[in-house]
Structures are given as C-alpha cells and as structure tokens.
Scaffold this active site. Structure first.
Site, short mmCIF file in Angstrom:
data_model
loop_
_atom_site.label_atom_id
_atom_site.label_comp_id
_atom_site.label_asym_id
_atom_site.label_seq_id
_atom_site.Cartn_x
_atom_site.Cartn_y
_atom_site.Cartn_z
N HIS A 1 0.91 -1.19 0.06
CA HIS A 1 -0.04 -0.16 -0.07
C HIS A 1 0.84 1.02 -0.06
O HIS A 1 0.40 2.30 0.63
CB HIS A 1 -0.90 0.04 1.29
CG HIS A 1 -1.65 -1.26 1.43
ND1 HIS A 1 -2.91 -1.61 0.80
CD2 HIS A 1 -1.27 -2.35 2.14
CE1 HIS A 1 -3.15 -2.49 1.29
NE2 HIS A 1 -2.31 -3.28 2.12
N GLU B 1 9.84 8.14 -17.34
CA GLU B 1 8.29 8.69 -17.24
C GLU B 1 7.72 8.06 -18.59
O GLU B 1 6.74 7.71 -18.81
CB GLU B 1 8.27 10.03 -16.94
CG GLU B 1 8.43 10.54 -15.57
CD GLU B 1 8.62 12.06 -15.68
OE1 GLU B 1 7.55 12.79 -15.36
OE2 GLU B 1 9.77 12.69 -15.68
N LYS C 1 16.12 21.62 -11.54
CA LYS C 1 15.65 20.46 -11.85
C LYS C 1 16.31 19.43 -12.56
O LYS C 1 17.10 19.82 -13.31
CB LYS C 1 14.28 20.69 -12.87
CG LYS C 1 13.11 21.27 -11.97
CD LYS C 1 12.60 20.52 -10.73
CE LYS C 1 11.81 19.03 -11.17
NZ LYS C 1 10.56 19.52 -11.84
N SER D 1 14.86 21.57 -16.66
CA SER D 1 13.62 22.32 -16.78
C SER D 1 14.19 23.52 -17.60
O SER D 1 15.18 23.99 -17.25
CB SER D 1 13.05 22.58 -15.67
OG SER D 1 12.09 23.61 -15.62
#
Ligand code: ARG
Length: 464
Positions: free
Chosen positions: A161, A295, A288, A282
């Site tokens: 979980h 992804e 970043k 970024s």
C-alpha cells in the site's frame, strides 16, 4: 482517370481507376515499406522454388532472381522509390522488378497471392524483431542480476500500500523484476515458435494447382515448417496478437519499475540518483533533474496496450479468409516493435548508470515501524498465540506514536511490563538488518535466499 494512365497489376477487369484520394486511403506503401527487405527475401525463395519445380524455366527464374538481388542492393543504397499508385510493398517491388527486367517479371507471381505474400513478410519481419527483443531482454535481466548481486545486503523498506511494511534486501527487490522479465522472455520465445511458420504457398486462400514445394520455400526462408492449413495461413494474425499481448505485459513490468525509479529519485525518497545521461532539465527551474526517460517508458505503455486492443478489435469479426481489414495489422506492430526495443535499452542503461544511495535506503527503515512484525514473531516464537502477540504490538505501536518514538526506543522495563517473554535480545531482533537476514524461508528476502536466487539466475543466463 482511365486505366491506361494508371494501370494496376490487378487492372484487367476494371474500366475505370480509383481517384487518387481513394487510392491513398487503400494504400499501405507509406508504412509497409518497412518490410521491403523481407518482401524481396520471400520473393527470392518463391522464384527459386518456381525454377526448381519447373513451374517456370530455370532461365526465367535466374533473370528474376538477378533482378530481385539488384533491387535488394538498390534498397540498401536507399535508391528504391516507392509509388502510392502501386498501393503496397508487394506491388511496388513487382513494378520495380518489371522496370528492371521486363515482362518476365510477370512470372514471379505464379502460384502466389499477395495474401500469402503479406503474411510471409509479416512472419519474417516479426521473427527477426523477436530475436532482437530477446537479446535486449537478456541484457536487462543480466543487468538486474549484476545489480542484485552487489546489493544482497543493501537494506530498504519493503512496501505494501506504499506504506513501509517490512525491511527487505534491495537485491531481493531487483530479483523480483528479474523473475518478471524472465517470464516475459519465455513468452516471447514461445511467440517465436508461432511466428516461425511459413504461410507461403497458401496462395489466395485455397492453395494452388501448380506443383509448388512449400517445404522448399519454408526451408529457404529459414522457417521451422510450413503452415498446415492454407486458410489459417492467410487469415489469422494471432502471432501478432501474441506479440502485442506479450509486449503489453512487458511494458507493464517496465512501467512498474520505472514508476519505482521515479519515486526513488524524488526528494522524498532519495534512494537512487539517475545518471545525467538519462535525465533532463527544466526550461524554467534551474535546479530540476527530471527522470523523463522513466516517465516516457511508463507513458508509452499506453500506446502498446492501445495497439493490442486496437488490433484485437480489428480481428474479432473477420470471416475467413483474407479481408482488407488485415492491412491494419501493421502499424500497431511496427509501433510496438519501435517502442519496446528502445524502451528495453533505455531501462537497462538507466539501471546500469544509476547511483544507489544505500545509506539513505537503510536509514529510512530505522525511523519507522517496519520492525513491528519482528516483535510479534518474537513473542509468537516464544509460544504466545500470534493473534495475541499482534494485539500487544499494535497497542505498543499506538503508544509509541503518541510518545513520538519507535519500538527500538522502548526501554526494557516497559517491554518486560508488557510481557515477561521479552528479553534484552529484543533490540538485536528489532534491527532491520537482523530482520532481513533472518527471513530465510524459501524465496524470502534473507541474504542466503537472495544469494541462491542470484546464483540460479546466473546459471540460467549462462545456459541461454
Ligand atoms: N497490402 C495488403 C495488406 O497489407 C496486401 C494484401 C492484399 N490482398 C488483397 N487481396 N487485397 O494486407
């Protein structure tokens, strides 16, 4: 447009031509040209067989073979120009061959149809790509085993979980993915068996009256055997569906691992740092470092599932045998091949080059209650019914959360007031390392068990 202006290879029974935009809708040359090489390979096998069986003369067969070989050279030199008015790769190649060697080219299509030809091309293409998939999967599996071997004793929180559950070995976690990717490999290897069949000679749907030799063409193309049933050979595409299904499961596995990598490299976890080579920045936030590649693999699972569902839907109501709907078998297959191959290589590269922050991983199991099962098991091992032990530890955890400390911080007097079964060795038992080390049930996270898994995997990889 009259037929003389745009005469088709199938134009005999037609009085008028398709309008250009209609023709474009029906054409597949924009994408099926990816199979050009395989189309020529299939034609070479077919014409060799036509010559050997005497269906055409050996001189005619030689002229056609010569022409096809030249086309192959032209293709590799990037010199073949395809034309949408020739609809698909099969008719484009035949028309280029005619331009090269004249009317004798017209004998190539004896005892053949585009229906068995296209199925043959697809089998040749996918069989070649399936071997590449297996190679890349082997590289990924090898990388996981190497990493796992280094991290047998690296402690991390195991989750259920997404909550800290019990401490585990990072090597164990990696080996779980090794097992998944090994089953993926097995599925693709089985897929090769179903792809390693020659449809050539099924012709349009019913075979032919010519004395063809299907075994010979099958052997020439390197297939294991010819398809048994001509209708099946030209009308089913389950070898592609199997590939799309296997690829969907593979992408799901890769996506789960990528999701974990994305979490692990976040500020909250800091379990791993991905190499700059697989990260991006970024355009606005200078600090970043984003895990874009992970992804994208996660994101691209969507298109692979889509290709599966799309093509299952194409197939579901098709009466036997060939229907033009089957032309829709290609783009999803190409797209899936072109998605999974780089995804496998990128995931492998990401894993090989990442830095594992072993101390951070281990520390995150020290300020938590992931050792609560150890305390309950400790009591149960001393004879207390597990349910009672569970209740006692649950209450103690609740008390700890109120005080703001953890099980390892509870004084021995408090422990002994809770249960006289608890002795000073409890603090050793509660340590994450001890918890992991002792879980030596078969397939568990205990160091000895993980070492066994790694050894077995090494043997499997060496034997492949
Ligand atoms: N381009 C077609 C396809 O991909 C080739 C087979 C065409 N056969 C036919 N009978 N129209 O399916």
């Amino acid at each position: 447009m009259t037929q003389t202006e745009n005469h088709k290879l199938w134009g005999g029974r037609f009085e008028a031509s398709l309008e250009a935009w209609v023709e474009e809708f029906g054409a597949s040359i924009s994408f099926d040209q990816k199979m050009a090489e395989f189309d020529i390979t299939g034609s070479l096998a077919h014409v060799t067989m036509l010559g050997e069986t005497g269906i055409i003369s050996s001189d005619e067969a030689d002229q056609i073979k010569q022409g096809l070989k030249e086309l192959l050279v032209d293709f590799h030199a990037g010199k073949l120009v395809f034309d949408v008015t020739n609809e698909d790769i099969h008719m484009n190649i035949e028309s280029l061959l005619t331009a090269k060697i004249g009317p004798v080219a017209g004998k190539l299509h004896t005892a053949r149809s585009r229906n068995d030809q296209v199925a043959t091309d697809m089998h040749l293409y996918l069989k070649a790509k399936l071997s590449e998939v297996l190679e890349k999967l082997t590289a990924l599996r090898t990388c996981l085993v190497t990493l796992a071997d280094e991290h047998v004793e690296t402690i991390m929180p195991g989750y259920t979980h997404l909550q800290h559950a019990q401490p585990i070995s990072f090597g164990h976690h990696l080996m779980a993915y090794y097992q998944m990717f090994t089953r993926d490999s097995e599925r693709f290897a089985f897929n090769i068996q179903h792809t390693d069949l020659s449809p050539l000679g099924a012709v349009a749907l019913a075979g032919t009256t010519f004395p063809i030799d299907r075994q010979l063409t099958s052997d020439l193309m390197g297939f294991a055997a010819p398809y048994v049933n001509s209708l099946d050979a030209v009308s089913d595409r389950d070898f592609i569906l199997e590939f799309l299904a296997n690829s969907s499961i593979l992408m799901m596995h890769m996506s789960r691992l990528c999701e974990e990598l994305i979490n692990w490299c976040s500020h909250e976890y800091q379990f791993v740092s991905l190499s700059d080579a697989y990260s991006t920045g970024s355009s606005i936030m200078p600090q970043k470092k984003n895990p874009d590649m992970a992804e994208l693999i996660r994101g691209k699972s969507g298109r692979v599932y889509g290709n599966l569902v799309g093509f299952l839907t194409v197939m579901k109501s098709l009466p036997l045998a060939y229907n033009k709907d089957l032309q829709e078998d290609k783009e999803g297959m190409f797209d899936t091949v072109e998605t999974i191959l780089p995804a496998l290589a990128i995931l492998t590269g990401m894993l090989e080059t990442m830095t594992v922050n072993t101390a951070t991983m281990a520390q995150s199991t020290e300020k938590d209650f992931s050792n609560a099962t150890e305390l309950a098991d400790y009591l149960a091992a001393k004879g207390l019914p597990f349910r009672e032990a569970h209740e006692i530890v649950g209450k103690l955890v609740l008390d700890c959360t109120k005080v703001g400390h953890y099980l390892q911080d509870v004084p021995l007097e408090v422990y002994q007031s809770i249960s006289p079964l608890i002795e000073a060795d409890i603090y050793q038992t509660l340590q994450s390392k001890t918890a992991v080390e002792r879980r030596n049930s078969l397939g568990g996270t205990g160091f000895e068990q993980v070492k066994v898994q790694v050894q077995q995997a090494k043997q499997v990889l060496a034997s492949e």
